[in-house]
Design a protein around this motif. Structure first.
Motif, PDB file in Angstrom:
ATOM      1  N   GLU A  57       9.745   3.649  11.469  1.00 37.22           N
ATOM      2  CA  GLU A  57      10.270   3.312  12.798  1.00 37.22           C
ATOM      3  C   GLU A  57       9.071   2.969  13.682  1.00 37.22           C
ATOM      4  O   GLU A  57       7.923   3.203  13.288  1.00 37.22           O
ATOM      5  CB  GLU A  57      10.999   4.523  13.410  1.00 37.22           C
ATOM      6  N   ALA A  58       9.352   2.494  14.876  1.00 41.76           N
ATOM      7  CA  ALA A  58       8.250   2.156  15.791  1.00 41.76           C
ATOM      8  C   ALA A  58       7.352   3.379  16.026  1.00 41.76           C
ATOM      9  O   ALA A  58       6.120   3.258  16.084  1.00 41.76           O
ATOM     10  CB  ALA A  58       8.813   1.634  17.109  1.00 41.76           C
ATOM     11  N   TYR A  59       7.975   4.575  16.113  1.00 43.13           N
ATOM     12  CA  TYR A  59       7.165   5.778  16.382  1.00 43.13           C
ATOM     13  C   TYR A  59       6.373   6.245  15.153  1.00 43.13           C
ATOM     14  O   TYR A  59       5.442   7.029  15.270  1.00 43.13           O
ATOM     15  CB  TYR A  59       8.036   6.921  16.923  1.00 43.13           C
ATOM     16  N   SER A  60       6.733   5.751  13.957  1.00 44.80           N
ATOM     17  CA  SER A  60       5.981   6.156  12.740  1.00 44.80           C
ATOM     18  C   SER A  60       4.530   5.690  12.797  1.00 44.80           C
ATOM     19  O   SER A  60       3.676   6.183  12.064  1.00 44.80           O
ATOM     20  CB  SER A  60       6.590   5.552  11.476  1.00 44.80           C
ATOM     21  N   VAL A  61       4.294   4.689  13.625  1.00 45.52           N
ATOM     22  CA  VAL A  61       2.924   4.147  13.690  1.00 45.52           C
ATOM     23  C   VAL A  61       2.250   4.480  15.027  1.00 45.52           C
ATOM     24  O   VAL A  61       1.291   3.832  15.431  1.00 45.52           O
ATOM     25  CB  VAL A  61       2.923   2.627  13.414  1.00 45.52           C
ATOM     26  N   SER A  62       2.782   5.512  15.694  1.00 41.65           N
ATOM     27  CA  SER A  62       2.146   5.973  16.934  1.00 41.65           C
ATOM     28  C   SER A  62       0.831   6.657  16.605  1.00 41.65           C
ATOM     29  O   SER A  62       0.719   7.314  15.558  1.00 41.65           O
ATOM     30  CB  SER A  62       3.032   7.017  17.631  1.00 41.65           C
ATOM     31  N   ASP A  63      -0.132   6.501  17.493  1.00 43.67           N
ATOM     32  CA  ASP A  63      -1.387   7.257  17.400  1.00 43.67           C
ATOM     33  C   ASP A  63      -2.202   6.947  16.135  1.00 43.67           C
ATOM     34  O   ASP A  63      -2.872   7.826  15.589  1.00 43.67           O
ATOM     35  CB  ASP A  63      -1.054   8.776  17.463  1.00 43.67           C
ATOM     36  N   ILE A  64      -2.094   5.713  15.632  1.00 39.49           N
ATOM     37  CA  ILE A  64      -2.884   5.390  14.430  1.00 39.49           C
ATOM     38  C   ILE A  64      -3.886   4.258  14.668  1.00 39.49           C
ATOM     39  O   ILE A  64      -4.763   4.041  13.842  1.00 39.49           O
ATOM     40  CB  ILE A  64      -1.995   5.028  13.215  1.00 39.49           C
ATOM     41  N   ILE A  65      -3.747   3.533  15.783  1.00 36.60           N
ATOM     42  CA  ILE A  65      -4.576   2.325  15.952  1.00 36.60           C
ATOM     43  C   ILE A  65      -6.071   2.646  15.943  1.00 36.60           C
ATOM     44  O   ILE A  65      -6.893   1.841  15.523  1.00 36.60           O
ATOM     45  CB  ILE A  65      -4.154   1.538  17.219  1.00 36.60           C
ATOM     46  N   GLN A  66      -6.422   3.832  16.377  1.00 42.14           N
ATOM     47  CA  GLN A  66      -7.838   4.212  16.475  1.00 42.14           C
ATOM     48  C   GLN A  66      -8.367   4.871  15.206  1.00 42.14           C
ATOM     49  O   GLN A  66      -9.545   5.194  15.114  1.00 42.14           O
ATOM     50  CB  GLN A  66      -8.032   5.156  17.683  1.00 42.14           C
ATOM     51  N   ARG A  67      -7.482   5.045  14.218  1.00 39.08           N
ATOM     52  CA  ARG A  67      -7.893   5.799  13.012  1.00 39.08           C
ATOM     53  C   ARG A  67      -8.378   4.894  11.884  1.00 39.08           C
ATOM     54  O   ARG A  67      -7.757   3.872  11.584  1.00 39.08           O
ATOM     55  CB  ARG A  67      -6.732   6.662  12.520  1.00 39.08           C
ATOM     56  N   GLY A  68      -9.459   5.322  11.218  1.00 37.65           N
ATOM     57  CA  GLY A  68      -9.946   4.613  10.037  1.00 37.65           C
ATOM     58  C   GLY A  68      -9.036   4.885   8.850  1.00 37.65           C
ATOM     59  O   GLY A  68      -8.061   5.641   8.959  1.00 37.65           O
ATOM     60  N   GLY A  69      -9.338   4.295   7.719  1.00 36.90           N
ATOM     61  CA  GLY A  69      -8.522   4.480   6.519  1.00 36.90           C
ATOM     62  C   GLY A  69      -7.183   3.777   6.658  1.00 36.90           C
ATOM     63  O   GLY A  69      -7.031   2.840   7.441  1.00 36.90           O
ATOM     64  N   THR A  70      -6.208   4.239   5.882  1.00 39.92           N
ATOM     65  CA  THR A  70      -4.861   3.685   5.963  1.00 39.92           C
ATOM     66  C   THR A  70      -3.838   4.801   5.837  1.00 39.92           C
ATOM     67  O   THR A  70      -3.913   5.580   4.876  1.00 39.92           O
ATOM     68  CB  THR A  70      -4.603   2.587   4.892  1.00 39.92           C
ATOM     69  N   ILE A  71      -2.924   4.888   6.774  1.00 41.22           N
ATOM     70  CA  ILE A  71      -1.938   5.988   6.741  1.00 41.22           C
ATOM     71  C   ILE A  71      -1.020   5.861   5.527  1.00 41.22           C
ATOM     72  O   ILE A  71      -0.418   6.838   5.110  1.00 41.22           O
ATOM     73  CB  ILE A  71      -1.069   6.075   8.022  1.00 41.22           C
ATOM     74  N   LEU A  72      -0.936   4.659   4.961  1.00 42.14           N
ATOM     75  CA  LEU A  72      -0.059   4.484   3.796  1.00 42.14           C
ATOM     76  C   LEU A  72      -0.759   4.882   2.500  1.00 42.14           C
ATOM     77  O   LEU A  72      -0.114   5.008   1.456  1.00 42.14           O
ATOM     78  CB  LEU A  72       0.419   3.029   3.703  1.00 42.14           C
ATOM     79  N   GLY A  73      -2.078   5.046   2.567  1.00 44.69           N
ATOM     80  CA  GLY A  73      -2.835   5.291   1.336  1.00 44.69           C
ATOM     81  C   GLY A  73      -3.010   3.978   0.589  1.00 44.69           C
ATOM     82  O   GLY A  73      -2.317   2.986   0.865  1.00 44.69           O
ATOM     83  N   THR A  74      -3.960   3.968  -0.339  1.00 45.73           N
ATOM     84  CA  THR A  74      -4.193   2.744  -1.107  1.00 45.73           C
ATOM     85  C   THR A  74      -4.599   3.126  -2.519  1.00 45.73           C
ATOM     86  O   THR A  74      -4.912   4.290  -2.790  1.00 45.73           O
ATOM     87  CB  THR A  74      -5.266   1.858  -0.426  1.00 45.73           C
ATOM     88  N   ALA A  75      -4.543   2.160  -3.429  1.00 39.53           N
ATOM     89  CA  ALA A  75      -4.883   2.455  -4.823  1.00 39.53           C
ATOM     90  C   ALA A  75      -5.175   1.148  -5.537  1.00 39.53           C
ATOM     91  O   ALA A  75      -4.880   0.067  -5.035  1.00 39.53           O
ATOM     92  CB  ALA A  75      -3.711   3.156  -5.510  1.00 39.53           C
ATOM     93  N   ARG A  76      -5.771   1.298  -6.707  1.00 43.20           N
ATOM     94  CA  ARG A  76      -5.873   0.154  -7.611  1.00 43.20           C
ATOM     95  C   ARG A  76      -4.925   0.478  -8.768  1.00 43.20           C
ATOM     96  O   ARG A  76      -4.882   1.610  -9.241  1.00 43.20           O
ATOM     97  CB  ARG A  76      -7.312  -0.023  -8.092  1.00 43.20           C
ATOM     98  N   CYS A  77      -4.118  -0.490  -9.181  1.00 47.16           N
ATOM     99  CA  CYS A  77      -3.041  -0.208 -10.141  1.00 47.16           C
ATOM    100  C   CYS A  77      -3.072  -1.224 -11.269  1.00 47.16           C
ATOM    101  O   CYS A  77      -2.725  -2.392 -11.083  1.00 47.16           O
ATOM    102  CB  CYS A  77      -1.701  -0.259  -9.406  1.00 47.16           C
ATOM    103  N   LYS A  78      -3.500  -0.759 -12.438  1.00 47.94           N
ATOM    104  CA  LYS A  78      -3.623  -1.641 -13.605  1.00 47.94           C
ATOM    105  C   LYS A  78      -2.259  -2.148 -14.060  1.00 47.94           C
ATOM    106  O   LYS A  78      -2.096  -3.310 -14.439  1.00 47.94           O
ATOM    107  CB  LYS A  78      -4.313  -0.859 -14.733  1.00 47.94           C
ATOM    108  N   GLU A  79      -1.282  -1.241 -14.005  1.00 49.33           N
ATOM    109  CA  GLU A  79       0.054  -1.603 -14.508  1.00 49.33           C
ATOM    110  C   GLU A  79       0.611  -2.834 -13.791  1.00 49.33           C
ATOM    111  O   GLU A  79       1.346  -3.626 -14.379  1.00 49.33           O
ATOM    112  CB  GLU A  79       1.009  -0.401 -14.314  1.00 49.33           C
ATOM    113  N   PHE A  80       0.237  -2.998 -12.531  1.00 45.78           N
ATOM    114  CA  PHE A  80       0.811  -4.111 -11.773  1.00 45.78           C
ATOM    115  C   PHE A  80       0.199  -5.457 -12.162  1.00 45.78           C
ATOM    116  O   PHE A  80       0.697  -6.515 -11.774  1.00 45.78           O
ATOM    117  CB  PHE A  80       0.666  -3.877 -10.257  1.00 45.78           C
ATOM    118  N   THR A  81      -0.862  -5.431 -12.960  1.00 53.48           N
ATOM    119  CA  THR A  81      -1.444  -6.707 -13.415  1.00 53.48           C
ATOM    120  C   THR A  81      -0.664  -7.244 -14.629  1.00 53.48           C
ATOM    121  O   THR A  81      -0.938  -8.334 -15.105  1.00 53.48           O
ATOM    122  CB  THR A  81      -2.946  -6.547 -13.784  1.00 53.48           C
ATOM    123  N   THR A  82       0.289  -6.459 -15.126  1.00 56.70           N
ATOM    124  CA  THR A  82       1.090  -6.918 -16.278  1.00 56.70           C
ATOM    125  C   THR A  82       2.429  -7.482 -15.787  1.00 56.70           C
ATOM    126  O   THR A  82       2.947  -7.074 -14.744  1.00 56.70           O
ATOM    127  CB  THR A  82       1.385  -5.750 -17.250  1.00 56.70           C
TER     128      THR A  82
END
Ligand code: ADP
Ligand code: F6P
Length: 330
Positions: A57-82
């Motif tokens: 929702e719009a409020y799910s992204v409150s208070d994040i603009i100043q933060r480093g990293g990513t609130i969603l998390g990130t990864a490298r995924c070999k399986e998705f290259t297939t």
């Protein structure tokens, strides 16, 4: 066309970069403003395949603009290259009612977006990497913060290097690209800037520069070495042996990827996020948002991935002249 897009997903993929949160926030809020629902896909393509999907929702992204990293998390995924991984990803999107996905990441992540688009899920890419190594765009989210972080750290190393009359090799990130090294090299007034696009592996030149500078009374010698060349520690050992001058290597590492984003990264990431939301809501697919000649534009992903970019010859020449003149000043 617009009415076909009811729900979009957003994910971050590859190495994180400061400003990704500003982009996520903009995607979420702009899409909601367009009457489109948004789902957050956690940990990149890995989270998609694991169905780690949450409503946003719009409020799910409150208070994040100043933060480093990513609130969603990130990864490298070999399986998705297939092909199987990509089909599974598309099926999961359909199962969750996701008509399109905004992918924030680098070239590799764009290939994933291209594959997902071929599987019938609309995709739009946003350039997110500290490396600035995406050919179609002059700007990538996180580069500005990373070079500012590295520049400040290098200034600190310079202080101690001068006090001890040492030579310092400082290794900065960039994968195979030398943009971070070139920018810091110029901004920190380094005596030598080594970038993979140009380095001739002639260490004797560096050694001669160090000896020449010392004879002229210079107390420090800063060498900015790009990750794509690497081997800073062994280089330091060889240089110390050849010059007789104490030489230390500092590898800046992951500190360059963290921290609160600069104003530029927050601003451009916000505009690019909103732009991506707009074009995905318009029904566009297989496109990436880019900055070209200072304007925000979008390209077909296939076209974008085929583009080439190189270090500007002029900027590289300037870096050589400026570091050479600092040598002769002593
Ligand atoms: P970046 O996006 O920063 O370039 P990577 O190259 O690690 O980072 O790519 C991120 C992810 O994108 C990979 O872990 C993988 O899941 C996906 N990806 C990379 N290359 C491809 C490809 N050729 N086809 C499909 N997905 C890919
Ligand atoms: O792409 C960003 C980056 O930090 C590169 O500069 C570096 O080569 C790479 O990611 C490191 O990746 P990892 O987080 O997998 O060690």
């Amino acid at each position: 066309m617009a009415s076909e897009i009811k729900t979009i997903g957003v994910l971050t993929s590859g190495g994180d970069a400061p400003g990704m949160n500003a982009a996520i926030r903009a995607v979420v809020r702009k899409a909601i403003d367009r009457g489109v629902k948004v789902k957050g896909i956690k940990k990149g393509y890995m989270g998609l395949l694991a169905e780690e999907i949450v409503d946003m929702e719009a409020y799910s992204v409150s208070d994040i603009i100043q933060r480093g990293g990513t609130i969603l998390g990130t990864a490298r995924c070999k399986e998705f290259t297939t092909e199987e991984g990509q089909q599974k990803g598309a099926e999961i999107c359909r199962k969750h009612g996701i008509d399109g996905v905004v992918v924030i990441g680098g070239d590799g992540s764009y290939r994933g977006a291209q594959a997902l688009s071929k599987q019938g899920i609309n995709t739009i890419g946003i350039p997110g990497t500290i490396d600035l190594d995406i050919s179609c765009t002059e700007y990538t989210i996180g580069f500005d913060t990373a070079v500012n972080t590295a520049m400040e750290a290098i200034d600190k190393v310079r202080d101690t290097s001068s006090s001890h009359e040492r030579c310092s090799i400082i290794e900065v990130m960039g994968r195979n690209a030398g943009y971070i090294a070139l920018w810091c090299g110029i901004a920190n007034g380094a005596e030598d800037i080594l970038i993979p696009e140009k380095y001739d592996f002639n260490e004797q030149n560096i050694i001669n520069n160090i000896i020449g500078n010392r004879k002229r009374g210079k107390t420090h010698h800063l060498i900015i070495n790009a990750e794509g060349i690497g081997h800073s520690t062994s280089m330091a050992r060889r240089i110390e042996a050849a010059t007789g001058i104490e030489t230390r290597a500092t590898i800046l590492g992951y500190m360059q990827r963290g921290g609160s984003p600069t104003c530029r990264d927050r601003y451009y990431a916000s505009i690019m996020g909103a732009y991506a939301a707009d074009i995905i809501c318009d029904g566009k697919t297989n496109r990436v948002v880019a900055m070209r000649h200072g304007e925000f534009v979008d390209y077909d992903i296939d076209e974008a991935l085929a583009m080439q970019k190189d270090i500007s010859e002029y900027e590289y020449e300037v870096s050589k002249v400026l570091s050479a003149s600092s040598r002769t000043e002593g």
